[in-house]
Enzyme design. Structure first.
Site, PDB file in Angstrom:
ATOM      1  CG  ASP A 132       2.213  -0.279   3.197  1.00 14.07           C
ATOM      2  OD1 ASP A 132       3.061  -1.021   2.674  1.00 14.07           O
ATOM      3  OD2 ASP A 132       2.390   0.304   4.284  1.00 14.07           O
ATOM      4  CG  ASP A 133       3.037  -4.716   3.066  1.00 10.18           C
ATOM      5  OD1 ASP A 133       3.842  -4.017   2.428  1.00 10.18           O
ATOM      6  OD2 ASP A 133       3.306  -5.238   4.158  1.00 10.18           O
ATOM      7  CB  CYS A 166       7.812  -0.004   2.959  1.00 10.47           C
ATOM      8  SG  CYS A 166       6.529  -1.113   3.531  1.00 10.47           S
ATOM      9  NE  ARG A 224       6.237   2.953   1.164  1.00  9.42           N
ATOM     10  CZ  ARG A 224       4.917   3.043   1.325  1.00  9.42           C
ATOM     11  NH1 ARG A 224       4.351   4.226   1.417  1.00  9.42           N
ATOM     12  NH2 ARG A 224       4.177   1.973   1.430  1.00  9.42           N
ATOM     13  CE  LYS A 277       4.991   2.313   5.053  1.00  3.48           C
ATOM     14  NZ  LYS A 277       4.726   0.865   5.108  1.00  3.48           N
ATOM     15  CG  HIS A 303       8.788   3.433   5.622  1.00  4.62           C
ATOM     16  ND1 HIS A 303       8.413   2.118   5.533  1.00  4.62           N
ATOM     17  CD2 HIS A 303       9.742   3.480   6.594  1.00  4.62           C
ATOM     18  CE1 HIS A 303       9.087   1.399   6.395  1.00  4.62           C
ATOM     19  NE2 HIS A 303       9.908   2.209   7.064  1.00  4.62           N
ATOM     20  CB  SER A 305       5.874   0.722   8.793  1.00  2.00           C
ATOM     21  OG  SER A 305       5.911   0.349   7.453  1.00  2.00           O
ATOM     22  CG  HIS A 337       2.187  -2.396   6.477  1.00  2.00           C
ATOM     23  ND1 HIS A 337       2.420  -2.880   7.740  1.00  2.00           N
ATOM     24  CD2 HIS A 337       3.379  -2.424   5.839  1.00  2.00           C
ATOM     25  CE1 HIS A 337       3.704  -3.176   7.855  1.00  2.00           C
ATOM     26  NE2 HIS A 337       4.314  -2.910   6.712  1.00  2.00           N
ATOM     27  CG  ASP A 385       4.506  -0.864  -0.506  1.00  2.00           C
ATOM     28  OD1 ASP A 385       3.561  -1.667  -0.633  1.00  2.00           O
ATOM     29  OD2 ASP A 385       5.070  -0.662   0.587  1.00  2.00           O
ATOM     30  CG  ASN A 386       5.789  -4.315  -0.389  1.00  2.00           C
ATOM     31  OD1 ASN A 386       6.199  -3.275   0.112  1.00  2.00           O
ATOM     32  ND2 ASN A 386       5.006  -5.146   0.270  1.00  2.00           N
ATOM     33  CE  LYS A 438       6.874  -5.934   3.514  1.00  2.00           C
ATOM     34  NZ  LYS A 438       6.138  -5.206   4.555  1.00  2.00           N
TER      35      LYS A 438
HETATM   36 MG    MG Z   1       4.850  -2.163   1.957  1.00  2.00          MG
END
Ligand code: MG
Length: 502
Positions: free
Chosen positions: A34-35, A74, A78, A128, A130, A155, A234, A286-287, A307
């Site tokens: 995540d991130d 996010c 996903r 997670k 989301h 999140s 994240h 994810d990003n 992001k």
């Molecule tokens: Mg993310």
């Protein structure tokens, strides 16, 4: 004679059929950070990240240099991962889901888990989600093809900070969370088992759940699909007692190290259960990094911005495929995406593809032969896409073309002012050669370059054809919010959300 031949043919076919029944389809472990940006892992060049298990996946597997998520946020990212379709088709825009969101990933979308279920796969998600909660948990993983789920359904900053502490517990989290909403819950399938969740114990619970799922599936000789989208990197990061203060990198590094330790536990369970040579483990994110968190936001390496932007730092991610005995170790520069994971798993498992417009292509040739990608282009939409503006950027071969650029506060704080600049249209579009300029610093001039002019004409044709095929699904996020939908372990209590503690 003909009768005898038929008997022989029948016997031969029976043997073939029997052999194919005995051949066990591969297991899949999908790890989704995540991130986490292009420059965050040791194996992608970060000098102080401690990621020995992820580095092992890269050293003994295939490391992608040109792997993309579809969107720098996010929920949409996903949705694309699990459906093999751009999130615009499934309506996961603008932005992301919140605890009180009415919508979610539409139930008529087919996820990887739903695709594998008819083949007898055991499926589990941990971490997670989301992709929506909804009335009575309508959109939870157990409604989207997963037999089991343990995790936080959104999140972990979408709750008050009071339970988001680092180790030791007197170190409060850094910055801002969503103060006026319900405490973050831990869910097992559709039930809340903790609220607020105890972050310092969370990774042990996730690791135990993941390894028990693998062991149980192996014991039953059932092929399995484990999806582990983790929260750690994240903001605000957290790490339990075994990894807090253990990395030179600080809270982001400690959190990443804790996630990496679970990757190690998963690998050793695959080894102990004899499944390691029959399991494809795939890692990506994810990003890109949330740069406004500064040193706690992640790192895009040499890539531009992060992001919430369609620059490379927002969407280009680490990608690692590991499958001992099947994937030869190495590095690939082939173009690939989270969109391609569903068709690849389908091909390897012998699953039927969902009968919808897919955007992914099978990347098995890249994995098993270090072959060429079937993907020629990749489209990028902003977090708030519209049919009026269409795509913001397109990658074609080694070229990236920006029709619009827009910075974001989430990518502010670096010296590059493009990262938080307002929306800007580009005509002619900006063109970069990512092979020679991965940082998107030097746009190419079309003047005196007939080769680039004809390339641009081809790209504009590809863009027009693609946009003609893009039907935006009804926005699930614009369906709005209902405060009564927030997950609460004590549904009749008052006043909400503060009374939701168990
Ligand atoms: Mg993310």
């Amino acid at each position: 004679m003909r009768h005898k031949m038929n008997q022989i043919t029948f016997a031969f076919l029976s043997v073939l059929l029997f052999s194919s029944c005995l051949a066990s389809p591969p297991n899949f472990v999908l790890l989704f950070a995540d991130d986490l940006g292009f420059g965050d892992l040791g194996c992608y060049g970060h000098p102080t990240s401690l990621t020995p298990n992820l580095d092992r996946l890269a050293a003994e597997g295939l490391r992608f240099t040109d792997f993309y998520s579809t969107c720098a946020a996010c929920s949409p990212s996903r949705a694309s991962l699990l459906t093999g379709r751009y999130h615009t088709r499934s309506g996961i825009y603008p932005g992301v889901f919140y605890p009180d969101s009415i919508g979610g990933l539409p139930l008529n979308e087919t996820t990887i888990a739903e695709m594998l279920k008819p083949l007898g796969y055991a499926t589990a998600a941990v971490g997670k989600w989301h992709l929506g909660y909804g009335a009575n948990g309508t959109y939870l993983p157990t409604r989207q093809g997963f037999d089991q789920y343990l995790g936080i359904p959104y999140s972990h900053d979408q709750g008050p900070c009071h339970n988001l502490t680092c180790f030791p517990p007197d170190v409060k989290c850094f910055g801002f969370c969503n103060k006026d909403t319900v405490a973050v819950p831990l869910m097992h399938n559709k039930s809340i088992t903790q609220q607020p969740v105890h972050f310092l114990d969370l990774e042990r619970a996730y690791s135990d759940f993941a390894t028990a799922f693998i062991a149980a599936s192996a014991q039953k000789k059932q092929p399995f699909f484990l999806y582990y989208p983790n929260h750690h990197t994240h903001y605000p990061q957290y790490a339990g007692p075994e990894t807090a203060y253990q990395s030179l990198r600080g809270p982001y590094g400690d959190a990443l190290m804790e996630f990496d330790s679970t990757v190690g536990n998963i690998l050793s369970t695959l080894e102990k259960t004899g499944q390691i040579n029959n399991t494809l483990v795939f890692f990506t994110s994810d990003n890109g990094p949330e740069l406004w968190r500064m040193s706690r936001g992640g790192n895009a390496g040499p890539l531009k911005c992060g992001k919430a932007t369609t620059y490379e730092g927002g969407v280009r991610e680490p990608g690692i495929a590991f499958w001992p005995g099947t994937i030869t170790p190495g590095v690939t520069h082939e173009l690939a995406s989270t969109l391609d994971i569903l068709p690849t798993f389908a091909g390897l498992a012998g699953a039927k593809l969902p009968q919808v417009q897919l955007d992914g292509v099978d990347m098995t040739d890249i994995l098993v032969k270090h072959g060429m990608s079937k993907r020629e282009f990749m489209m990028f939409y902003p977090m708030n896409p519209s049919e009026k503006f269409g795509m913001f950027a397109l990658r074609f071969w080694n070229y990236k073309v920006h029709f619009f650029t827009c910075g974001s506060i989430k990518s502010s704080t670096t010296p590059d002012r493009d990262c938080d600049a307002p929306l800007k249209a580009h005509y002619p579009p900006l063109i970069f050669d990512l092979d020679s300029d991965p940082s998107e610093n030097y746009p190419l001039s079309l003047v005196g370059r007939p080769d680039l002019q004809s390339l641009l004409a081809k790209i504009l044709k590809v863009k027009a054809q693609f946009e003609a095929s893009m039907v935006f699904g009804e926005s699930q996020i614009r369906r709005g919010a209902d405060p009564a939908l927030v997950p609460c372990c004590n549904p009749q209590c008052s006043p909400k959300p503060s009374c939701c503690q168990c």
